[in-house]
Write an enzyme that holds these catalytic residues in place. Structure first.
Site, short mmCIF file in Angstrom:
data_model
loop_
_atom_site.label_atom_id
_atom_site.label_comp_id
_atom_site.label_asym_id
_atom_site.label_seq_id
_atom_site.Cartn_x
_atom_site.Cartn_y
_atom_site.Cartn_z
N PHE A 348 -14.33 -30.42 -16.67
CA PHE A 348 -15.04 -30.16 -17.93
C PHE A 348 -15.08 -31.38 -18.85
CE2 PHE A 348 -12.24 -26.70 -16.54
CZ PHE A 348 -13.19 -25.91 -15.92
N CYS A 349 -15.16 -32.57 -18.24
CA CYS A 349 -15.21 -33.82 -19.02
C CYS A 349 -14.01 -33.93 -19.96
CB CYS A 349 -16.51 -33.92 -19.81
SG CYS A 349 -17.99 -34.01 -18.77
N ASN A 350 -12.86 -33.46 -19.50
CA ASN A 350 -11.64 -33.55 -20.30
C ASN A 350 -10.48 -33.85 -19.36
OD1 ASN A 350 -9.36 -33.18 -21.95
ND2 ASN A 350 -10.34 -31.57 -23.14
#
Length: 772
Positions: A348-350
């Site tokens: 999740f781009c984290n």
């Protein structure tokens, strides 16, 4: 409406309407134009990039330290990416763990050092987009006052960027109480529309610090073309909105705010409603167990969803089997699609939060990359360890029925029966009253233990339509009965995603079986259609007649048409060379003309065209599947030249499906229909089910092949090749049987580049070589 950079009546109307929308946005966040300015951007990422490029970063000097870019490790990639700008400027980048902010804080605010005016920036999310954890909004004033870490350890001026992209979708943000200096967000995450539009809210007291190098249309009050002279617009928005903003999308926000308030009554109610749904789902999912007592889910959260002020409407988890092994997120995603449930998977781009919750070290990240895993792919397990997770997010339109559908899906597909519930944990969670006032849902657990969502449809036996065109005709009586180590079936798919053409012998070309997947159907936008998008493609029966150089197209209700296999004439101007994409690869194709386009459009009920791969275009196989073989040329196939399945594996899967459906009214899948679902080119008789998974090389007749990997399956095998109806089998049973490995069949490529005069024939002997 018209470009707002003019003074005619329509332009003035556009300008005034846009300004009203700016005011309404500030009102939504409980502030005014006196306190904040609204800068429209293409999204939250563009807003963050604007701050990165405009913040007055300072390198170290003899008297003052360098600026610091400090960010919470639980931040979106687009925040961490500011580091790419600051690293070249001599700015210190400091990642801060969530625990450090308060643990290393000072008891009182630090006295202002007037001699040091170095600007520093601290960035943190109001809500984690990974876990839904809400970070205290009190951090805003705490950092600005240099009371919290890292501001308490460094002199200078501290500014706060509050990433509100995840938070603003379901929670109220009061900027009067929590006056962050910069607040980026995206509107589609709030309303679902418009996409490609975000904003940066800038505190007016901070605005004067920002520096801007580039100036575009509408941002200058005066400039000279022949001299380095430029005067920026005094208005904050005018100065930073280069060119014409997307004013029609901006105006649409008026309707978005109206709809939000009409349907929900305000963000306070949205917060309570969505938190109630998330809490209900969390309580049941975290209490759900397999028949042997093992938990079904590993949930990634710092809280037990006690309070909407500390936890948002996000549930992040991985599922585990009855032995405690992680089930890859890619499998969960594929099966969820069968139930019309859309989840988000991956990291999740984290990366920071993903590493923290999943225990992924820095070395693991680098090792996973070397193993072929990159952000956004489907490699969900490396050496049995997860590379990401599954995320369920609730919005103001989510319902209690959505929660129950999701939980029923988990029970149907992933829980070893009989279903068990950790009643002690569930009772403890129910006693937690700190979420009092949130939207409550009755706690009912689906425990039937039987899949009750499988479509009940009658299935007829499948025998692909064939005739003598270009090869020996095949009949049901002539089919091989699955003798060990022999080629039993040959299928060609002339048009990608259309019906199979079955033959008993067929010539081999440099791209695979001659003319296999040489054509495809594209929609009016030039996008390739497949059975996931348009299942009725399977009702189109292409037939190849080699002697007359003809491809025939047949479908019930329309006249048969013919298309030349090869057109050696120059392409007509109206349907010449065009570009399209297959599995991410750009391919050069030739349009097959208006007659085929009209025929397809009439049947499918939408504008379509038939295109074929250009004979002059070479599409090479992706490196990840080459296995040491170079220059493998492909047609319009997905992955490799051939797809092969083992009849013994199909037999075993059919028995498993039948056993799962014994107590239901579902018609069992006929063996030939099941074979058709997997859309293989070659069907062989193997000694044992799934032994093909471990083969490295294969000889069929006199043709040598190399195994290029296993075929990962998706919901497309649920399309009934006779009717186009979508079903949940065989993907459900395949997933259950293979314990998380949703693969069936293997890819083959030519071992030798010279395949001239080669032919494959049904009945040819098969010799296999095992890996290792």
């Amino acid at each position: 409406m018209c470009n707002p950079h003019s003074h005619n009546p329509s332009s003035r109307l556009t300008h005034d309407t846009v300004e009203h929308v700016r005011y309404r946005i500030l009102q939504h966040f409980n502030t005014t134009p006196d306190k904040y300015s609204v800068i429209f951007t293409s999204g939250c990422t563009a807003a963050l990039k604007l701050v990165a490029e405009s913040f007055p970063w300072r390198p170290p000097t003899a008297t003052e330290p360098a600026s610091q870019f400090c960010y919470l490790t639980d931040n979106h990639t687009s925040v961490v990416g500011i580091r790419g700008v600051t690293s070249a400027l001599g700015v210190v980048s400091l990642p801060v763990s969530p625990e450090e902010i308060e643990a290393r804080a000072k008891d009182v605010a630090q006295s202002e050092c007037r001699s040091c005016q170095t600007p520093h920036l601290f960035c943190y999310p109001a809500q984690s987009n990974f876990s839904g954890r809400k970070y205290s909004l009190e951090y805003v004033r705490g950092i600005q006052a240099r009371k919290l870490y890292p501001a308490c350890d460094s002199h200078g001026q501290w500014f706060v960027l509050l990433d509100a992209a995840s938070f603003a979708s379901c929670s109220p943000l009061d900027l009067q109480e929590h006056p962050a200096d910069f607040v980026p967000f995206s509107f589609y995450k709030m309303f679902g529309f418009p996409t490609g539009l975000g904003a940066l809210l800038v505190r007016n007291d901070t605005a004067a610090l920002l520096r801007k190098a580039y100036f575009g249309g509408g941002t200058a009050v005066a400039y000279l073309a022949g001299e380095n002279y430029y005067v920026p617009a005094p208005n904050m928005a005018n100065r930073f909105e280069d060119g014409t903003i997307s004013f029609l999308d901006v105006i649409a926000l008026n309707h978005s705010f109206d709809a939000l308030h009409t349907l929900t009554g305000g963000m306070d109610k949205v917060q309570l409603h969505t938190f109630g749904l998330a809490r209900y789902t969390y309580m049941l999912l975290s209490s759900l167990c397999h028949g042997n007592g093992q938990p079904v889910a590993q949930i990634y959260s710092e809280s037990e969803f006690e309070n909407p002020s500390t936890q948002g409407a996000i549930l992040n988890f991985n599922l585990t089997d009855c032995h405690g092994q992680i089930i890859g997120y890619s499998q969960v995603d594929k099966l969820a699609s069968l139930f019309n449930i859309h989840v988000r998977t991956g990291c999740f781009c984290n990366t920071g939060a993903c590493q923290l919750f999943l225990g992924i070290t820095n070395q693991d990240v680098k090792g996973n990359l070397q193993a072929g895993h990159v952000c956004g792919d489907n490699i969900d397990l490396v050496d049995g360890r997860p590379t990401g997770s599954v995320r369920v997010s609730f919005g103001y339109m989510s319902t209690f029925q959505d929660c129950q559908n999701f939980l029923n899906f988990i029970v149907d597909c992933f829980v070893e029966k009989p279903v068990e519930v950790d009643q002690e944990k569930l009772d403890r969670l129910k006693l937690n009253t700190s979420s009092k006032g949130s939207s409550q849902c009755p706690l009912t657990m689906p425990t039937n233990g039987k899949p009750n969502h499988i479509d009940s449809r009658e299935h007829a036996s499948t025998d692909p339509v064939v005739n003598e065109y270009g090869g020996k005709a095949i009949t049901t009586e002539a089919k091989s009965q699955g003798k060990a180590q022999y080629l039993t079936n040959i299928y060609i798919y002339p048009i990608k995603s259309c019906a199979a053409f079955e033959v008993t012998d067929w010539p081999v070309g440099p791209l695979g079986l001659l003319h296999d997947r040489g054509w495809m159907v594209v929609n009016g936008n030039g996008v390739c259609l497949n059975q996931k998008r348009e299942p009725r493609l399977c009702l189109i029966h292409p037939q190849i007649y080699l002697p007359s150089n003809t491809l025939l197209l047949q479908v019930s209700g329309l006249n048969t048409i013919s298309v030349p296999l090869e057109n050696h004439k120059e392409p007509h101007q109206s349907h010449g060379v065009c570009q399209s994409k297959v599995c991410g690869d750009r391919v050069q194709t030739v349009d097959c003309g208006d007659e085929a386009a009209s025929w397809l459009s009439e049947f499918l009920g939408q504008p379509c065209r038939l295109i074929r791969q250009s004979p002059d275009f070479i599409r090479n196989m992706k490196k990840g599947h080459e296995k040491g073989v170079s220059s493998i040329a492909l047609s319009l196939v997905n992955e490799a030249q051939y797809l092969m399945i083992n009849h013994a594996s199909v037999d075993l899967l059919q028995r498993h499906i039948t056993s799962r459906q014994e107590s239901s009214d579902h018609q069992p899948l006929d063996i030939h229909e099941l074979i058709s679902r997997f859309r293989a080119n070659l069907v062989i008789s193997g000694l044992e089910p799934f032994e093909e998974d471990d083969w490295s090389h294969l000889i069929i007749g006199n043709t040598h092949f190399q195994v290029a990997g296993r075929c990962g399956r998706c919901q497309m095998i649920g399309v009934d090749q006779n009717t186009g109806a979508k079903t949940k089998e065989p993907l459900l049973s395949l997933s259950a049987y293979r314990k998380g490995k949703v693969t069936f069949g293997v890819y083959l490529v030519h071992q030798s580049l010279d395949v001239s005069n080669a032919t494959l024939s049904v009945g040819a002997p098969v010799m296999s070589q095992w890996s290792g």
